[in-house]
Design a protein around this motif. Structure first.
Motif, mmCIF file in Angstrom:
data_model
loop_
_atom_site.group_PDB
_atom_site.id
_atom_site.type_symbol
_atom_site.label_atom_id
_atom_site.label_comp_id
_atom_site.label_asym_id
_atom_site.label_seq_id
_atom_site.Cartn_x
_atom_site.Cartn_y
_atom_site.Cartn_z
ATOM 1 N N MET A 156 0.815 -1.210 0.000
ATOM 2 C CA MET A 156 0.000 0.000 0.000
ATOM 3 C C MET A 156 0.851 1.264 0.000
ATOM 4 S SD MET A 156 -3.040 -1.143 2.642
ATOM 5 C CE MET A 156 -3.892 0.434 2.480
ATOM 6 N N LEU A 157 1.922 1.251 0.776
ATOM 7 C CA LEU A 157 2.808 2.414 0.809
ATOM 8 C C LEU A 157 3.504 2.615 -0.532
ATOM 9 C CD1 LEU A 157 4.500 2.185 4.329
ATOM 10 C CD2 LEU A 157 2.789 3.823 3.571
ATOM 11 N N THR A 158 3.947 1.515 -1.132
ATOM 12 C CA THR A 158 4.627 1.613 -2.427
ATOM 13 C C THR A 158 3.691 2.190 -3.480
ATOM 14 O OG1 THR A 158 6.015 -0.284 -1.869
ATOM 15 C CG2 THR A 158 5.905 0.341 -4.182
ATOM 16 N N GLN A 159 2.448 1.735 -3.494
ATOM 17 C CA GLN A 159 1.466 2.242 -4.445
ATOM 18 C C GLN A 159 1.245 3.744 -4.248
ATOM 19 O OE1 GLN A 159 -0.256 0.432 -7.015
ATOM 20 N NE2 GLN A 159 -0.537 2.580 -7.581
ATOM 21 N N ALA A 160 1.109 4.165 -2.999
ATOM 22 C CA ALA A 160 0.888 5.584 -2.707
ATOM 23 C C ALA A 160 2.089 6.429 -3.106
ATOM 24 C CB ALA A 160 0.578 5.764 -1.224
ATOM 25 N N LEU A 161 3.287 5.934 -2.848
ATOM 26 C CA LEU A 161 4.493 6.678 -3.187
ATOM 27 C C LEU A 161 4.665 6.798 -4.699
ATOM 28 C CD1 LEU A 161 6.904 5.256 -0.477
ATOM 29 C CD2 LEU A 161 5.970 7.567 -0.577
ATOM 30 N N CYS A 162 4.250 5.763 -5.430
ATOM 31 C CA CYS A 162 4.332 5.829 -6.893
ATOM 32 C C CYS A 162 3.522 7.009 -7.439
ATOM 33 C CB CYS A 162 3.813 4.527 -7.507
ATOM 34 S SG CYS A 162 4.945 3.142 -7.365
ATOM 35 N N GLY A 163 2.434 7.305 -6.760
ATOM 36 C CA GLY A 163 1.576 8.376 -7.228
ATOM 37 C C GLY A 163 2.138 9.771 -7.012
ATOM 38 N N THR A 164 3.231 9.887 -6.264
ATOM 39 C CA THR A 164 3.816 11.205 -6.005
ATOM 40 C C THR A 164 4.762 11.650 -7.113
ATOM 41 O OG1 THR A 164 5.770 10.356 -4.832
ATOM 42 C CG2 THR A 164 3.738 10.680 -3.541
ATOM 43 N N GLY A 165 5.156 10.718 -7.979
ATOM 44 C CA GLY A 165 6.127 11.043 -9.017
ATOM 45 C C GLY A 165 7.567 10.930 -8.558
ATOM 46 N N ALA A 166 7.766 10.464 -7.321
ATOM 47 C CA ALA A 166 9.118 10.336 -6.779
ATOM 48 C C ALA A 166 9.777 9.046 -7.254
ATOM 49 C CB ALA A 166 9.072 10.352 -5.261
ATOM 50 N N ARG A 167 11.082 9.017 -7.219
ATOM 51 C CA ARG A 167 11.804 7.769 -7.405
ATOM 52 C C ARG A 167 11.711 6.994 -6.106
ATOM 53 N NH1 ARG A 167 18.198 6.877 -7.020
ATOM 54 N NH2 ARG A 167 18.288 4.668 -7.556
ATOM 55 N N VAL A 168 11.296 5.734 -6.175
ATOM 56 C CA VAL A 168 11.034 4.948 -4.984
ATOM 57 C C VAL A 168 11.979 3.743 -4.942
ATOM 58 C CG1 VAL A 168 9.323 3.644 -3.673
ATOM 59 C CG2 VAL A 168 8.609 5.628 -5.032
ATOM 60 N N ILE A 169 12.700 3.609 -3.834
ATOM 61 C CA ILE A 169 13.537 2.440 -3.602
ATOM 62 C C ILE A 169 12.894 1.647 -2.479
ATOM 63 C CG2 ILE A 169 15.816 1.586 -2.937
ATOM 64 C CD1 ILE A 169 16.994 4.217 -3.946
ATOM 65 N N VAL A 170 12.453 0.439 -2.784
ATOM 66 C CA VAL A 170 11.789 -0.410 -1.806
ATOM 67 C C VAL A 170 12.799 -1.403 -1.248
ATOM 68 C CG1 VAL A 170 9.900 -2.017 -1.394
ATOM 69 C CG2 VAL A 170 9.632 -0.193 -3.085
ATOM 70 N N VAL A 171 12.947 -1.416 0.075
ATOM 71 C CA VAL A 171 13.856 -2.344 0.743
ATOM 72 C C VAL A 171 13.004 -3.365 1.495
ATOM 73 C CG1 VAL A 171 15.747 -2.597 2.397
ATOM 74 C CG2 VAL A 171 15.593 -0.536 0.970
ATOM 75 N N GLU A 172 13.061 -4.612 1.068
ATOM 76 C CA GLU A 172 12.254 -5.675 1.676
ATOM 77 C C GLU A 172 13.128 -6.895 1.938
ATOM 78 O OE1 GLU A 172 10.081 -7.903 3.497
ATOM 79 O OE2 GLU A 172 8.985 -6.102 2.869
ATOM 80 N N ARG A 173 13.119 -7.383 3.171
ATOM 81 C CA ARG A 173 13.969 -8.523 3.537
ATOM 82 C C ARG A 173 13.370 -9.853 3.112
ATOM 83 N NH1 ARG A 173 15.709 -10.455 9.577
ATOM 84 N NH2 ARG A 173 13.459 -10.614 9.750
ATOM 85 N N ASP A 174 12.055 -9.987 3.179
ATOM 86 C CA ASP A 174 11.387 -11.253 2.925
ATOM 87 C C ASP A 174 11.391 -11.598 1.433
ATOM 88 O OD1 ASP A 174 8.601 -12.754 2.301
ATOM 89 O OD2 ASP A 174 9.337 -13.299 4.298
#
Length: 216
Positions: A1-19
């Motif tokens: 949900m956070l990734t989807q919301a951040l995509c809508g801002t036009g920002a470059r998004v780096i997602v860090v996920e351990r699993d």
């Protein structure tokens, strides 16, 4: 949900996920989005970007302390602002001006710390066993301690917070009992105060005084 919301801002998004499984799901959902980079990595070991960045995260409650300690230990890391979902008790403890903690005292030298919102456990699916909060940390325009002295400041604080004795004894030989007796009324703390009874600004001023006197 956070990734989807951040995509809508036009920002470059780096997602860090351990699993591994969650990383695969994220890549399946966002792999086609050019502005999103999915990394399978542990945030406690991740090397933060060298250019200014923001953090938005729903942190695993059991690992919040370790992740934030990694993120905020070196104030030269160009983090501008963080909005993180953490356990309510954790947020309340670290956002409180008094009594202080070692970590929050250190963090506050370079960042403002506050609680942005209380989150009831029932708003999560599945719900955790405790309530949560959005903890805000924003870089100060004017730091309380120079960036280049951060390691020295951490040692100064860590020694005092590790001691059960009043700081007039715990801070020797960096500051004498007489110096602290004179500084106490000027900075607004009791002569027999212990480490947790001083706020971040009082600690920063004590350290700067000791540093300028050549005692640390």
């Amino acid at each position: 949900m956070l990734t989807q919301a951040l995509c809508g801002t036009g920002a470059r998004v780096i997602v860090v996920e351990r699993d591994l499984a969650l990383t695969a799901q994220l890549r399946a959902r966002f792999g086609h989005v050019s502005a999103v980079e999915i990394l399978q990595a542990d945030a406690i070991e991740y090397d933060w970007p060298s250019e200014p960045f923001f953090v938005v995260a729903n942190l695993p409650f059991a690992r919040s302390g370790g992740i934030l300690a990694r993120l905020f230990h070196d104030p030269r890391v160009p983090l501008q602002r963080a909005h993180v979902v953490v356990q309510w008790e954790f947020a309340a403890k670290h956002a409180a001006v008094w009594p202080s903690t070692l970590r929050s005292t250190y963090w506050r030298s370079w960042h403002e710390v506050s609680i942005g919102r209380h989150l009831d456990r029932k708003t999560f699916a599945p719900p955790p066993s405790v309530d949560a909060a959005v903890l805000h940390l924003e870089r100060r325009t004017k730091p309380q301690v120079p960036l280049e002295l951060h390691e020295m400041y951490w040692r100064f604080l860590a020694g005092a917070f590790a001691s059960p004795r009043p700081i007039r004894m715990a801070l020797r030989p960096a500051l004498s009992g007489l110096q602290l007796k004179r500084l106490a009324p000027a900075l607004g703390f009791a002569p027999n105060a212990r480490a947790r009874e001083l706020d971040a600004q009082q600690w920063a001023r004590l350290f700067v005084f000791a540093y300028e006197a050549g005692r640390v």
